[in-house]
Scaffold this motif. Structure first.
Motif, PDB file in Angstrom:
ATOM      1  N   GLN A  45     -34.711 -16.543  50.818  1.00  0.00           N
ATOM      2  CA  GLN A  45     -33.539 -16.022  51.424  1.00  0.00           C
ATOM      3  C   GLN A  45     -33.695 -15.710  52.844  1.00  0.00           C
ATOM      4  OE1 GLN A  45     -31.302 -13.500  48.910  1.00  0.00           O
ATOM      5  NE2 GLN A  45     -29.493 -14.214  49.984  1.00  0.00           N
ATOM      6  N   ALA A  46     -33.246 -16.470  53.717  1.00  0.00           N
ATOM      7  CA  ALA A  46     -33.060 -15.783  55.187  1.00  0.00           C
ATOM      8  C   ALA A  46     -31.841 -14.796  55.574  1.00  0.00           C
ATOM      9  CB  ALA A  46     -32.963 -16.979  56.197  1.00  0.00           C
ATOM     10  N   PRO A  47     -31.986 -14.062  56.173  1.00  0.00           N
ATOM     11  CA  PRO A  47     -30.779 -13.029  56.696  1.00  0.00           C
ATOM     12  C   PRO A  47     -29.488 -14.029  56.752  1.00  0.00           C
ATOM     13  CG  PRO A  47     -32.881 -12.341  57.842  1.00  0.00           C
ATOM     14  CD  PRO A  47     -32.991 -13.812  57.339  1.00  0.00           C
ATOM     15  N   GLY A  48     -28.675 -13.500  56.187  1.00  0.00           N
ATOM     16  CA  GLY A  48     -27.276 -14.217  56.275  1.00  0.00           C
ATOM     17  C   GLY A  48     -27.344 -15.491  55.571  1.00  0.00           C
ATOM     18  N   LYS A  49     -28.201 -15.818  54.638  1.00  0.00           N
ATOM     19  CA  LYS A  49     -28.171 -17.044  54.166  1.00  0.00           C
ATOM     20  C   LYS A  49     -28.106 -17.143  52.680  1.00  0.00           C
ATOM     21  CE  LYS A  49     -29.497 -19.725  58.213  1.00  0.00           C
ATOM     22  NZ  LYS A  49     -30.643 -20.999  58.616  1.00  0.00           N
ATOM     23  N   LEU A  50     -27.787 -18.061  52.195  1.00  0.00           N
ATOM     24  CA  LEU A  50     -28.017 -18.082  50.643  1.00  0.00           C
ATOM     25  C   LEU A  50     -29.460 -18.364  50.064  1.00  0.00           C
ATOM     26  CD1 LEU A  50     -24.926 -20.332  49.837  1.00  0.00           C
ATOM     27  CD2 LEU A  50     -25.116 -17.908  49.308  1.00  0.00           C
ATOM     28  N   ARG A  51     -29.927 -17.801  49.021  1.00  0.00           N
ATOM     29  CA  ARG A  51     -31.129 -18.119  48.618  1.00  0.00           C
ATOM     30  C   ARG A  51     -31.156 -19.611  48.247  1.00  0.00           C
ATOM     31  NH1 ARG A  51     -33.390 -14.076  43.868  1.00  0.00           N
ATOM     32  NH2 ARG A  51     -32.739 -12.782  45.446  1.00  0.00           N
ATOM     33  N   LYS A 101     -43.002 -22.225  60.546  1.00  0.00           N
ATOM     34  CA  LYS A 101     -42.291 -22.239  61.870  1.00  0.00           C
ATOM     35  C   LYS A 101     -41.438 -20.860  61.679  1.00  0.00           C
ATOM     36  CE  LYS A 101     -41.934 -27.244  61.434  1.00  0.00           C
ATOM     37  NZ  LYS A 101     -40.805 -28.375  61.275  1.00  0.00           N
ATOM     38  N   PRO A 102     -40.711 -20.682  62.842  1.00  0.00           N
ATOM     39  CA  PRO A 102     -39.909 -19.395  62.763  1.00  0.00           C
ATOM     40  C   PRO A 102     -38.760 -19.461  61.854  1.00  0.00           C
ATOM     41  CG  PRO A 102     -40.580 -19.886  65.193  1.00  0.00           C
ATOM     42  CD  PRO A 102     -41.022 -21.026  64.352  1.00  0.00           C
ATOM     43  N   GLU A 103     -38.310 -20.545  61.495  1.00  0.00           N
ATOM     44  CA  GLU A 103     -37.268 -20.999  60.805  1.00  0.00           C
ATOM     45  C   GLU A 103     -37.648 -20.635  59.076  1.00  0.00           C
ATOM     46  OE1 GLU A 103     -37.954 -23.158  63.351  1.00  0.00           O
ATOM     47  OE2 GLU A 103     -37.950 -24.980  62.583  1.00  0.00           O
ATOM     48  N   ASP A 104     -38.960 -20.288  59.029  1.00  0.00           N
ATOM     49  CA  ASP A 104     -39.420 -20.311  57.593  1.00  0.00           C
ATOM     50  C   ASP A 104     -39.566 -18.694  57.291  1.00  0.00           C
ATOM     51  OD1 ASP A 104     -41.944 -22.778  58.338  1.00  0.00           O
ATOM     52  OD2 ASP A 104     -40.245 -22.943  57.035  1.00  0.00           O
ATOM     53  N   THR A 105     -38.896 -17.863  58.503  1.00  0.00           N
ATOM     54  CA  THR A 105     -38.906 -16.596  58.223  1.00  0.00           C
ATOM     55  C   THR A 105     -37.942 -16.363  57.238  1.00  0.00           C
ATOM     56  OG1 THR A 105     -39.481 -15.891  60.378  1.00  0.00           O
ATOM     57  CG2 THR A 105     -38.398 -14.092  58.906  1.00  0.00           C
ATOM     58  N   ALA A 106     -38.257 -15.579  56.102  1.00  0.00           N
ATOM     59  CA  ALA A 106     -37.246 -15.189  55.036  1.00  0.00           C
ATOM     60  C   ALA A 106     -38.002 -14.590  53.931  1.00  0.00           C
ATOM     61  CB  ALA A 106     -36.780 -16.343  54.072  1.00  0.00           C
ATOM     62  N   VAL A 107     -37.284 -14.012  53.009  1.00  0.00           N
ATOM     63  CA  VAL A 107     -37.696 -13.429  51.828  1.00  0.00           C
ATOM     64  C   VAL A 107     -38.098 -14.461  50.599  1.00  0.00           C
ATOM     65  CG1 VAL A 107     -37.627 -11.563  49.780  1.00  0.00           C
ATOM     66  CG2 VAL A 107     -36.838 -11.110  52.167  1.00  0.00           C
TER      67      VAL A 107
END
Length: 114
Positions: free
Chosen positions: A36-42, A83-89
């Motif tokens: 789950q990235a900030p502001g996005k759905l899991r 990649k930077p877009e892999d940043t998430a919990v």
């Protein structure tokens, strides 16, 4: 009470690698990871069934690899070329083979940044 624990994560530069691990105290029908990235759905990114069938989200195909050990009730997610877009919990997820109850790990932060 079933124990379901994940570990790993951290900060890595783009192109780097990280490994996540997950351990259950009972047999699982499947194990995998959501993120789950900030502001996005899991979202589900990978799931491996006890029989071996595996699902990968297109965005991680060819870069992420899941491995499981049915005897030890463990799973590992090797993440390469991050990649930077892999940043998430990232959350480990699994379903109890006997009870069909779903379990979640506590979540671990993965940050890809230079």
């Amino acid at each position: 009470q079933v124990q379901f624990v994940e570990s790993g994560g951290g900060l890595v530069q783009p192109g780097g690698s990280l490994r996540l691990s997950c351990a259950a105290s009972t047999s699982m029908y499947y194990m995998g990871w959501y993120r789950q990235a900030p502001g996005k759905l899991r979202e589900l990114i990978v799931r491996k069934f006890r029989g071996g069938s595996t699902f990968y989200k297109d965005a991680v195909k060819g870069r992420f690899t899941i491995s499981t050990d049915n005897a030890k009730n463990t799973a590992a997610l090797q993440m390469d070329n991050l990649k930077p877009e892999d940043t998430a919990v990232y959350y480990c997820n699994g379903q109890d083979f006997e009870t069909e109850k779903e379990y979640w790990g506590q979540g671990t932060q993965v940050t890809v940044s230079s």
